[in-house]
Scaffold this active site. Structure first.
Site, short mmCIF file in Angstrom:
data_model
loop_
_atom_site.label_atom_id
_atom_site.label_comp_id
_atom_site.label_asym_id
_atom_site.label_seq_id
_atom_site.Cartn_x
_atom_site.Cartn_y
_atom_site.Cartn_z
N LYS A 11 0.85 -1.20 0.00
CA LYS A 11 0.00 0.00 0.00
C LYS A 11 0.89 1.25 0.00
O LYS A 11 1.95 1.23 -0.62
CB LYS A 11 -0.99 -0.04 1.17
CG LYS A 11 -1.76 -1.37 1.20
CD LYS A 11 -2.93 -1.37 2.14
CE LYS A 11 -3.61 -2.74 2.11
NZ LYS A 11 -4.81 -2.83 2.92
N HIS A 68 -8.67 -3.33 -5.98
CA HIS A 68 -8.59 -3.41 -4.52
C HIS A 68 -9.72 -2.59 -3.92
O HIS A 68 -10.08 -1.53 -4.45
CB HIS A 68 -7.22 -2.90 -4.05
CG HIS A 68 -7.00 -3.20 -2.59
ND1 HIS A 68 -7.56 -2.43 -1.60
CD2 HIS A 68 -6.33 -4.20 -1.98
CE1 HIS A 68 -7.23 -2.96 -0.43
NE2 HIS A 68 -6.48 -4.03 -0.63
N GLU A 85 -9.86 -0.63 -1.54
CA GLU A 85 -9.51 0.78 -1.22
C GLU A 85 -9.62 1.64 -2.47
O GLU A 85 -10.00 2.81 -2.40
CB GLU A 85 -8.11 0.84 -0.60
CG GLU A 85 -8.12 0.31 0.83
CD GLU A 85 -6.83 -0.31 1.29
OE1 GLU A 85 -5.77 -0.06 0.69
OE2 GLU A 85 -6.89 -1.08 2.28
P1 PGA Z 1 -4.49 -6.49 5.49
O1 PGA Z 1 -4.69 -5.98 3.99
O2 PGA Z 1 -3.70 -7.77 5.41
O3 PGA Z 1 -3.72 -5.38 6.18
O4 PGA Z 1 -5.84 -6.71 6.08
C1 PGA Z 1 -4.96 -6.87 2.94
C2 PGA Z 1 -5.15 -6.09 1.67
O5 PGA Z 1 -5.78 -5.03 1.71
O6 PGA Z 1 -4.68 -6.51 0.59
#
Ligand code: PGA
Length: 257
Positions: free
Chosen positions: A12, A100, A102
């Site tokens: 990220k 994703h 997000e």
């Molecule tokens: P996380 O994120 O392992 O921090 O829950 C997974 C992702 O968003 O790919």
């Protein structure tokens, strides 16, 4: 049928250059011990800025790949601030995360845009890691499997068999991402099996059997073994726990042989 088992780290918007350097090398330094091969691979998705450097380093490690976290659907042009799939491929990326949650939530990416990005990635020779998953509201109030299948149908349903067979999928329940709440292995297995069933109906049995489906959402060193032991869970897309070799390496080690 053997399908690829994969641990993918989604960094990220994290890491400064020195941290990216340290993290990459802490994984590369244990490369031999990890026993990676054609069927068992690791993918790192750093911020765009580090792709060129990491891809250069990764040349020495045939089963350690570099992914981007997003791409634009056009190959070039007046799209200030954007990066195309062919630019990513030229920079040394081999994979790209598409859809994703997000990006869907904070950047309003639509199913149609994700279809265009997927096609652009495939045309550039990148392997899409296509994400799907429901919010808690949907899990509590609707048929979440139907919702997830609809996400896939809407963005991937029009691909040819040949195109779809290039794709890696990631099931990431939005309520489990970065929350410390993980889907139970039974919940993950149920969704993965339903996704595989849809692929077999829509494309073919063989393509379904070969498709790698990753689980993502608070996957960590403690729960990885149980999740990955389920027959339709082929590894993980890992956020938080991929930012530290101490937490990421045990996840890789838990990939089925
Ligand atoms: P996380 O994120 O392992 O921090 O829950 C997974 C992702 O968003 O790919």
């Amino acid at each position: 049928m053997m399908r690829k088992k994969i641990a993918a780290g989604n960094w990220k918007m994290n890491t400064l250059p020195e941290e990216a350097h340290e993290l990459f090398h802490s994984i590369a330094d244990t490369y031999e011990e990890l026993g990676l091969n054609e069927q068992k691979q690791v993918i790192l998705a750093p911020p765009f800025l580090y792709i060129v450097q990491l891809a250069e380093w990764a040349k020495d490690y045939p089963y350690l790949h570099i992914a981007a976290q997003n791409c634009h659907s056009e190959s070039k042009g007046a799209f200030t601030g954007e990066i195309s799939a062919i630019q990513l491929a030229a920079a040394g990326a081999t994979h790209v995360i598409i859809g994703h949650s997000e990006r869907r939530a904070y950047f309003s990416e639509t199913n149609a845009q994700l279809e265009a990005k997927t096609k652009a990635a495939l045309a550039a020779g990148l392997t899409p890691i296509f994400c799907c998953g429901e919010t808690l509201e949907i899990r509590d109030n609707e048929n979440c499997i139907a919702y997830i299948i609809n996400q896939l149908k809407a963005s991937l349903g029009m691909l040819s068999k040949e195109e779809f067979s290039q794709i890696i999928l990631a099931y990431e329940p939005v309520w489990a991402i970065g929350t410390g709440k993980t889907a139970s292995p039974e919940q993950a297995q149920e969704v993965h099996a339903s996704i595989r069933h849809w692929i077999s109906q829509h494309f073919s049995n063989e393509i379904a059997e070969r498709c790698t489906i990753l689980y993502g959402g608070s996957c960590n060193a403690q729960n990885a073994a149980d999740l990955f032991s389920r027959s339709d869970v082929d590894g993980g897309l890992i956020g938080g726990a991929s930012l530290n070799a101490e937490t990421f390496l045990p996840i890789i080690q838990n990939l089925p042989a």
